[in-house]
Design an enzyme around this catalytic site. Structure first.
Site, mmCIF file in Angstrom:
data_model
loop_
_atom_site.group_PDB
_atom_site.id
_atom_site.type_symbol
_atom_site.label_atom_id
_atom_site.label_comp_id
_atom_site.label_asym_id
_atom_site.label_seq_id
_atom_site.Cartn_x
_atom_site.Cartn_y
_atom_site.Cartn_z
ATOM 1 N N LYS A 193 -27.143 -12.392 -10.545
ATOM 2 C CA LYS A 193 -26.768 -13.104 -9.311
ATOM 3 C C LYS A 193 -25.253 -13.003 -9.167
ATOM 4 O O LYS A 193 -24.729 -11.996 -8.751
ATOM 5 C CB LYS A 193 -27.236 -14.562 -9.375
ATOM 6 N N ASP A 203 -27.541 -24.067 -16.017
ATOM 7 C CA ASP A 203 -28.090 -22.792 -15.572
ATOM 8 C C ASP A 203 -27.072 -22.286 -14.559
ATOM 9 O O ASP A 203 -27.002 -22.768 -13.428
ATOM 10 C CB ASP A 203 -29.470 -22.990 -14.937
ATOM 11 N N TYR A 235 -24.673 0.727 -31.514
ATOM 12 C CA TYR A 235 -25.706 -0.292 -31.743
ATOM 13 C C TYR A 235 -25.070 -1.639 -32.073
ATOM 14 O O TYR A 235 -25.488 -2.685 -31.585
ATOM 15 C CB TYR A 235 -26.610 0.159 -32.900
ATOM 16 N N PHE A 253 -35.538 -23.621 -12.063
ATOM 17 C CA PHE A 253 -36.001 -22.408 -11.383
ATOM 18 C C PHE A 253 -37.389 -22.071 -11.944
ATOM 19 O O PHE A 253 -37.729 -22.519 -13.043
ATOM 20 C CB PHE A 253 -35.009 -21.259 -11.608
ATOM 21 N N ASP A 254 -38.190 -21.274 -11.210
ATOM 22 C CA ASP A 254 -39.604 -21.126 -11.619
ATOM 23 C C ASP A 254 -39.790 -20.502 -13.008
ATOM 24 O O ASP A 254 -40.640 -20.944 -13.781
ATOM 25 C CB ASP A 254 -40.447 -20.407 -10.550
ATOM 26 N N HIS A 309 -47.195 -16.717 -7.293
ATOM 27 C CA HIS A 309 -46.702 -16.057 -6.076
ATOM 28 C C HIS A 309 -46.447 -14.562 -6.290
ATOM 29 O O HIS A 309 -46.453 -13.797 -5.340
ATOM 30 C CB HIS A 309 -45.443 -16.744 -5.560
ATOM 31 N N ALA A 354 -26.420 -19.369 -13.046
ATOM 32 C CA ALA A 354 -26.658 -18.108 -12.326
ATOM 33 C C ALA A 354 -25.748 -17.956 -11.099
ATOM 34 O O ALA A 354 -25.312 -16.856 -10.773
ATOM 35 C CB ALA A 354 -28.129 -18.012 -11.918
HETATM 36 N N1 F0G Z 1 -32.059 -19.443 -12.964
HETATM 37 C C1 F0G Z 1 -31.929 -19.389 -11.622
HETATM 38 C C2 F0G Z 1 -31.241 -20.491 -10.910
HETATM 39 C C3 F0G Z 1 -32.445 -18.301 -10.921
HETATM 40 O O1 F0G Z 1 -32.305 -18.262 -9.610
HETATM 41 C C4 F0G Z 1 -33.083 -17.264 -11.638
HETATM 42 C C5 F0G Z 1 -33.641 -16.113 -10.948
HETATM 43 C C6 F0G Z 1 -33.175 -17.352 -13.025
HETATM 44 C C7 F0G Z 1 -32.649 -18.460 -13.660
HETATM 45 C C8 F0G Z 1 -33.827 -16.288 -13.862
HETATM 46 O O2 F0G Z 1 -32.974 -15.208 -13.976
HETATM 47 O O3 F0G Z 1 -34.138 -13.312 -12.827
HETATM 48 O O4 F0G Z 1 -32.295 -12.893 -14.431
HETATM 49 O O5 F0G Z 1 -34.472 -13.687 -15.233
HETATM 50 N N2 F0G Z 1 -33.776 -16.063 -9.722
HETATM 51 C C9 F0G Z 1 -34.204 -14.928 -8.926
HETATM 52 C C10 F0G Z 1 -34.303 -15.348 -7.491
HETATM 53 C C11 F0G Z 1 -35.343 -14.169 -9.433
HETATM 54 O O6 F0G Z 1 -34.851 -14.573 -6.694
HETATM 55 O O7 F0G Z 1 -33.795 -16.402 -7.136
HETATM 56 P P1 F0G Z 1 -33.502 -13.691 -14.128
#
Ligand code: F0G
Length: 486
Positions: free
Chosen positions: A266, A223, A80, A132-133, A458, A225
């Protein structure tokens, strides 16, 4: 040892992995797909993976893990507190980013939630190249305002501009000069810029953003990713970085920021996971409190020890030159094939996906008809290929044909390539299906929103094709000559 030059091959174009574990690819008939699509209310997020032949919905959490990652899973320490796996994870993130404090989270959006909840107040701004969304939604949940300031090369779709992920420096400076630092939560650079087509941000741009943020007393976060793909493009397109290693280039980006948010799903080549990496001790302490509450004790943050171990190995692999070369070559193979069949596609291609300009591909459809979504449904119906719209359905606001409707800035269809998953033949197949769609584009109908939630619509919205101006029945909408149609 085969010499690539003597043999006349460009080995960079060949797959970099052989198969060790395999999974069957589902093959369906057009009739099945038509039923599936109707049952899913024409929302591709509502379709089961067993009904999808080529799943290009996302590269997120869908990578094939390496033998080394699977090996690390078995050795995961599930304590843990203070597990060995956390130490391994922490060391890797520290080495890769240069940030001292590492907080694991169950995925990227959880890291967003922690950071936004701590740093943002209602009415403050977050300034980004693009949010990102989920990032946008997390910013807005706090009452703050997410502002996108993409560079003009992106807006003009300039094919000669390699760094279309850059933030518009003039707009950023203007905004920072006109607002007190207390009105700005933070600046966010998304590397690469997913919403802009996986386009990279240049080191020069990041340097300027960092300078402006410092000058105005505003924190800068990345960010990250897809930081490894961003490092790859920086090395490729920026002559001053040609001799530097990808790890060094990535470190240069991280060194400019106060911290980063990361979805390890990613470039982390993991099926789940994320983290925050932070420079400041005080902010970290507060984030750790929130982490304990929402994610779990800060040495596991919503993840199993084995996940932390697999991510640590994935993070080391993702920045390897050979692995990145193979990944990007495959994305570019798909892009080149689509271009050769006449698709208007964003170029230079990004790192994780090919973005088709659906507004230009389907000129008979307007933004209110959701051209990207229409093309996504057509790819599924005719070829069993699942893609995602990044246009007015995902990023637009309001309902079409009402005064509230605000279309997105672009109508993209994203074909995201999961890392190390599909053979090149499936890229070629996808492009062939696209060719047939393009030849019969006028038969692709507009789509209407039937039911839609307010945020992130979406994922769950229900839609229906409208055949008023096209054909009377979806069954007549079959595109001839598509391979695999039985
Ligand atoms: N930032 C970016 C640039 C992303 O592309 C994503 C997720 C996230 C943050 C959020 O990360 O999914 O681990 O919570 N993108 C995916 C996509 C879902 O299909 O591009 P997460």
């Amino acid at each position: 040892m085969i010499d690539s030059v003597d043999q006349g091959f460009d080995l960079g174009c060949l797959p970099t992995h052989r198969t060790k574990v395999c999974e069957s690819i589902p093959i369906t008939t057009r009739k099945q797909r038509l039923l599936t699509l109707k049952k899913a209310n024409y929302n591709l997020f509502q379709i089961a993976s067993r009904d999808v032949t080529v799943d290009l919905l996302t590269d997120s959490g869908t990578a094939a893990m390496s033998a080394a990652q699977w090996g690390a899973l078995i050795q995961g320490d599930e304590a843990y507190a203070g597990s060995r796996s956390f130490e391994q994870f922490q060391n890797t993130v520290q080495t890769l980013t240069g940030f001292e404090h590492v907080i694991p989270t169950h995925q990227g959006r959880a890291a967003e939630r922690l950071l936004c909840s701590l740093l943002l107040k209602p009415g403050q701004y977050v300034l980004a190249n693009h949010h990102f969304d989920t990032t946008r939604a997390n910013v807005e949940m706090t009452g703050a305002i997410a502002m996108d300031l993409p560079c003009s090369e992106y807006q003009k779709d300039d094919p000669s501009a390699p760094f279309k992920g850059n933030i518009d420096l003039e707009l950023l400076e203007q905004f920072l000069s006109q607002h007190a630092p207390s009105n700005i939560g933070f600046v966010l650079l998304t590397i690469t810029d997913n919403s802009a087509g996986g386009q990279p941000v240049s080191l020069q741009n990041a340097l300027e953003v960092s300078r402006l943020a410092k000058e105005h007393g505003v924190p800068l976060y990345l960010d990250a990713a897809r930081f490894a793909e961003n490092a790859w493009f920086s090395k490729k397109y920026d002559p001053s970085l040609a001799r530097r290693s990808l790890t060094e280039i990535a470190l240069s980006f991280f060194s400019l920021a106060d911290g980063c948010l990361m979805s390890a799903k990613k470039n982390g080549l993991a099926n789940i996971g994320g983290f925050l990496a932070i420079r400041d001790q005080e902010i970290t302490d507060k984030l750790r409190e929130l982490c304990t509450l929402w994610e779990g004790f800060p040495t596991y943050g919503g993840l199993a020890g084995r996940d932390l171990a697999a991510i640590a190995v994935g993070l080391e692999e993702c920045i390897e030159e050979g692995i990145l070369r193979g990944r990007i070559a495959q994305v570019h193979r798909l892009g080149n094939a689509l271009v050769s069949h006449g698709f208007p596609v964003q170029t230079p291609f990004g790192g994780h996906a090919v973005f088709i300009d659906a507004a230009r591909a389907l000129p008979h459809l307007e933004p209110k008809d959701f051209p990207g979504h229409a093309l996504a449904c057509a790819f599924y119906l005719e070829g069993g290929i699942r893609t995602v719209e990044v246009g007015s359905l995902m990023l637009g606001r309001g309902i079409p044909d009402t005064p509230d409707f605000v279309p997105a800035e672009r109508e993209w269809l994203r074909l995201a390539v999961p890392a190390r998953v599909y053979g090149n033949d499936w890229c070629d197949y996808t492009a062939l299906v696209g060719r047939n769609l393009l030849q019969n584009r006028s038969q692709i109908p507009p789509y209407r929103l039937i039911r839609s939630p307010e945020r992130l619509r979406h994922f769950t919205a229900t839609l229906a094709p409208e055949f008023r101006n096209v054909l009377p029945d979806v069954n007549e909408c079959r595109v001839k000559g598509t391979p695999f149609v039985r």
